[in-house]
Structure formats: structure tokens, C-alpha cells
Scaffold this motif. Sequence first.
Motif, PDB file in Angstrom:
ATOM      1  N   GLY A 146       6.218   7.823  13.625  1.00  5.59           N
ATOM      2  CA  GLY A 146       6.468   9.198  13.923  1.00  5.59           C
ATOM      3  C   GLY A 146       6.445  10.223  12.852  1.00  5.59           C
ATOM      4  O   GLY A 146       6.521  11.238  12.751  1.00  5.59           O
ATOM      5  N   THR A 147       6.048   9.483  11.436  1.00  5.94           N
ATOM      6  CA  THR A 147       6.001  10.566  10.323  1.00  5.94           C
ATOM      7  C   THR A 147       4.745  11.693  10.570  1.00  5.94           C
ATOM      8  O   THR A 147       3.834  11.484  11.217  1.00  5.94           O
ATOM      9  CB  THR A 147       5.611   9.865   9.130  1.00  5.94           C
ATOM     10  N   ASP A 148       5.241  12.766   9.801  1.00  2.00           N
ATOM     11  CA  ASP A 148       4.193  13.922  10.137  1.00  2.00           C
ATOM     12  C   ASP A 148       2.996  13.813   9.024  1.00  2.00           C
ATOM     13  O   ASP A 148       1.775  14.027   9.143  1.00  2.00           O
ATOM     14  CB  ASP A 148       4.839  15.047   9.601  1.00  2.00           C
ATOM     15  N   ARG A 149       3.264  13.045   7.827  1.00  2.00           N
ATOM     16  CA  ARG A 149       2.242  12.876   6.776  1.00  2.00           C
ATOM     17  C   ARG A 149       2.562  11.613   6.037  1.00  2.00           C
ATOM     18  O   ARG A 149       3.556  10.902   6.318  1.00  2.00           O
ATOM     19  CB  ARG A 149       2.471  13.849   5.595  1.00  2.00           C
ATOM     20  N   ILE A 150       1.524  11.053   5.231  1.00  2.00           N
ATOM     21  CA  ILE A 150       1.706  10.245   4.169  1.00  2.00           C
ATOM     22  C   ILE A 150       1.391  10.505   2.908  1.00  2.00           C
ATOM     23  O   ILE A 150       0.808  11.712   2.626  1.00  2.00           O
ATOM     24  CB  ILE A 150       0.671   8.973   4.506  1.00  2.00           C
ATOM     25  N   GLU A 151       2.060  10.149   1.791  1.00  2.00           N
ATOM     26  CA  GLU A 151       1.644  10.612   0.676  1.00  2.00           C
ATOM     27  C   GLU A 151       0.889   9.187  -0.179  1.00  2.00           C
ATOM     28  O   GLU A 151       1.774   7.950  -0.209  1.00  2.00           O
ATOM     29  CB  GLU A 151       2.869  10.799  -0.304  1.00  2.00           C
ATOM     30  N   LEU A 152      -0.373   9.606  -0.449  1.00  2.00           N
ATOM     31  CA  LEU A 152      -1.086   8.338  -1.009  1.00  2.00           C
ATOM     32  C   LEU A 152      -0.456   7.932  -2.248  1.00  2.00           C
ATOM     33  O   LEU A 152      -0.533   8.980  -3.379  1.00  2.00           O
ATOM     34  CB  LEU A 152      -2.559   8.561  -0.981  1.00  2.00           C
ATOM     35  N   TYR A 153      -0.384   6.746  -2.643  1.00  2.00           N
ATOM     36  CA  TYR A 153       0.263   6.338  -3.956  1.00  2.00           C
ATOM     37  C   TYR A 153      -0.996   6.044  -5.224  1.00  2.00           C
ATOM     38  O   TYR A 153      -1.848   5.319  -4.739  1.00  2.00           O
ATOM     39  CB  TYR A 153       0.964   5.122  -3.899  1.00  2.00           C
ATOM     40  N   THR A 154      -1.260   7.032  -5.996  1.00  2.00           N
ATOM     41  CA  THR A 154      -2.481   7.233  -6.723  1.00  2.00           C
ATOM     42  C   THR A 154      -2.445   6.273  -8.063  1.00  2.00           C
ATOM     43  O   THR A 154      -3.444   6.776  -8.897  1.00  2.00           O
ATOM     44  CB  THR A 154      -2.959   8.714  -6.870  1.00  2.00           C
ATOM     45  N   GLU A 155      -1.680   5.493  -8.451  1.00  2.00           N
ATOM     46  CA  GLU A 155      -1.590   4.855  -9.661  1.00  2.00           C
ATOM     47  C   GLU A 155      -3.098   4.170  -9.732  1.00  2.00           C
ATOM     48  O   GLU A 155      -3.584   4.042 -10.956  1.00  2.00           O
ATOM     49  CB  GLU A 155      -0.284   3.759  -9.763  1.00  2.00           C
ATOM     50  N   TYR A 156      -3.201   3.452  -8.524  1.00  2.00           N
ATOM     51  CA  TYR A 156      -4.745   2.613  -8.878  1.00  2.00           C
ATOM     52  C   TYR A 156      -5.783   3.648  -9.214  1.00  2.00           C
ATOM     53  O   TYR A 156      -6.749   3.091  -9.977  1.00  2.00           O
ATOM     54  CB  TYR A 156      -4.937   1.965  -7.553  1.00  2.00           C
ATOM     55  N   TYR A 157      -5.902   4.757  -8.485  1.00  2.00           N
ATOM     56  CA  TYR A 157      -6.816   5.854  -9.006  1.00  2.00           C
ATOM     57  C   TYR A 157      -6.963   6.301 -10.238  1.00  2.00           C
ATOM     58  O   TYR A 157      -7.922   6.236 -10.985  1.00  2.00           O
ATOM     59  CB  TYR A 157      -6.644   6.952  -7.843  1.00  2.00           C
ATOM     60  N   ALA A 158      -5.773   6.661 -10.731  1.00  2.00           N
ATOM     61  CA  ALA A 158      -5.673   7.021 -12.132  1.00  2.00           C
ATOM     62  C   ALA A 158      -5.880   6.029 -13.250  1.00  2.00           C
ATOM     63  O   ALA A 158      -6.740   6.284 -14.193  1.00  2.00           O
ATOM     64  CB  ALA A 158      -4.204   7.318 -12.397  1.00  2.00           C
ATOM     65  N   LYS A 159      -5.519   4.765 -13.035  1.00  2.14           N
ATOM     66  CA  LYS A 159      -6.078   3.637 -14.020  1.00  2.14           C
ATOM     67  C   LYS A 159      -7.382   3.380 -13.941  1.00  2.14           C
ATOM     68  O   LYS A 159      -8.104   3.130 -14.890  1.00  2.14           O
ATOM     69  CB  LYS A 159      -5.172   2.298 -13.855  1.00  2.14           C
ATOM     70  N   THR A 160      -7.861   3.122 -12.696  1.00  2.00           N
ATOM     71  CA  THR A 160      -9.348   2.718 -12.500  1.00  2.00           C
ATOM     72  C   THR A 160     -10.331   4.187 -13.191  1.00  2.00           C
ATOM     73  O   THR A 160     -11.398   3.715 -13.676  1.00  2.00           O
ATOM     74  CB  THR A 160      -9.806   2.213 -10.837  1.00  2.00           C
ATOM     75  N   TYR A 161      -9.715   5.110 -12.888  1.00  2.00           N
ATOM     76  CA  TYR A 161     -10.870   6.348 -13.204  1.00  2.00           C
ATOM     77  C   TYR A 161     -10.840   6.380 -14.672  1.00  2.00           C
ATOM     78  O   TYR A 161     -11.864   6.620 -15.129  1.00  2.00           O
ATOM     79  CB  TYR A 161     -10.153   7.592 -12.790  1.00  2.00           C
ATOM     80  N   GLY A 162      -9.527   5.932 -15.269  1.00  6.32           N
ATOM     81  CA  GLY A 162      -9.532   6.042 -16.837  1.00  6.32           C
ATOM     82  C   GLY A 162     -10.421   5.005 -17.369  1.00  6.32           C
ATOM     83  O   GLY A 162     -10.762   5.027 -18.601  1.00  6.32           O
ATOM     84  N   GLY A 163     -10.693   3.893 -16.708  1.00  5.67           N
ATOM     85  CA  GLY A 163     -11.329   2.800 -17.148  1.00  5.67           C
ATOM     86  C   GLY A 163     -12.935   3.144 -16.993  1.00  5.67           C
ATOM     87  O   GLY A 163     -13.799   2.225 -17.442  1.00  5.67           O
TER      88      GLY A 163
END
Length: 238
Positions: A146-163
Motif C-alpha cells: 500500500g506504499t505510495d512510492r519506493i526509493e531505489l537504493y543506488t549504491e550499486y549504481y554508484a560503485k559500478t558507474y565509478g568502475g
Amino acid sequence: MTKLSVNINKIATLRNARGGNVPDLLKMASDIESFGAQGITIHPRPDERHIRYQDARDLKKIVATEFNIEGNPVPKFIDLVLQVKPTQVTLVPDAVDAITSNSGWDTIRHKGFLKEVIQTFKKAGIRCSIFVDPEARMVEGAAETGTDRIELYTEYYAKTYGGGNRQEAVKPFVETAEIAHSLGLGINAGHDLSLDNIAFFKQNVPHLLEVSIGHALICESLYLGLDNVINMYKNKLK
């Protein structure tokens, strides 16, 4: 335009390191809004090592944009949120001793608990968001709470982008954002987003309503402002 909510935990950390009220958290929050931020985020923890519970009450009186309170919905946190009634509450599965958020919810295992908490907050007129990893089944589980939104946890994005692999970094977030949108969920994102990686994320992840950025933004502000402040001191010392 995706809204920027600034997490001011690090400002509270600086204040608490010396006691007193420097920097002034409330003034900083107002200034951040006047500089164009579209929201203020705080993440009080049980030991109050940065944001204090009283800060949440005080900020409610002065925040003119959206006010987002993040945290693990333990009884003390639930009571605080119901008292303050921010624009949004973001549920994060922090361990008591966590230095920072390090995972999203298992929305399948904890569905009953999350559903009960969300119903409590929504009855009080508070928008709800759940912190989740970029996994389809966790987004689908979130939709059932019943939540209105989700917040995507972006640590994987930041680490992989940095690679150096940008497309690999953003792919799971694009896919889960599409699923979330199809299920009627709003999409927020946060954790380790920075000036280096935010534009690519925004350009590729669809339906992105809001990002919450704290640590990187404060660190970047220190670097980008040091030249000005050092020369101001030098002028005073002439």
C-alpha cells in the motif's frame, strides 16, 4: 523535473562534534531551500548521533518545501513521525548500529509489518515510501504493502558507474523503475548519488520523481566553497 531533497544529517554531525549550535541546523535548512532545494530530508537514528528527534520537531516549523523523514519504523520513530507529520516518511531497514543505510527491505518477508506501518502513516495523511534494492520482486512486494512510492537504493549504481560501466550500472534501475511505474508506484532514489553520476542516472531512469542526496552534496560543497572562504580569511588578515 526530478526534485532534489537535501539530506542534512552531515550538518547535524558537524554541530554535534563541538556541542553548541554551529552550524545552525535550522538556518542551514532554510538557506538550502532558498538556494533552490525542493525538499529537506533527515534520518534520525536511535542514538541521535547526528539528527536529534527534537530537530525533527523544530524543522517541521520552518521547512517550507517538502519534509522527508527517513528511518527504521521502530516504535520511537513511528511516534515521532506521527507527531511531526512530515510530507513523506521513507521506511529504511537500518540496524541499530548501522553507520549508513546498506540495504533495501525484503518486502516479501516483511510485507505484513510494512503494510501495518504504512496504513498507520497514511491514516495520518503522510505519504509513504519504502527503501528497496533494484529487484523486480522487491518492487512487486512493495506494491502489495500500500506504499505510495519506493526509493531505489543506488549504491550499486554508484560503485559500478565509478568502475566505468555506465550501462551495466543503470540497467537494473531502468528495469525496476518501469515495473514500479506500471504498478502505480512513484519512484524516488538515493545513496551515493553525486555530481559525477547524477546526470546519467536522471537521463536513463524513467519516471524519477525525487532524489535525496546528503553526504556527497555536503562534501562537494566543502570542496567547491573552500577557495572562496580561504580567500575571505586572507582578506581579513591583510
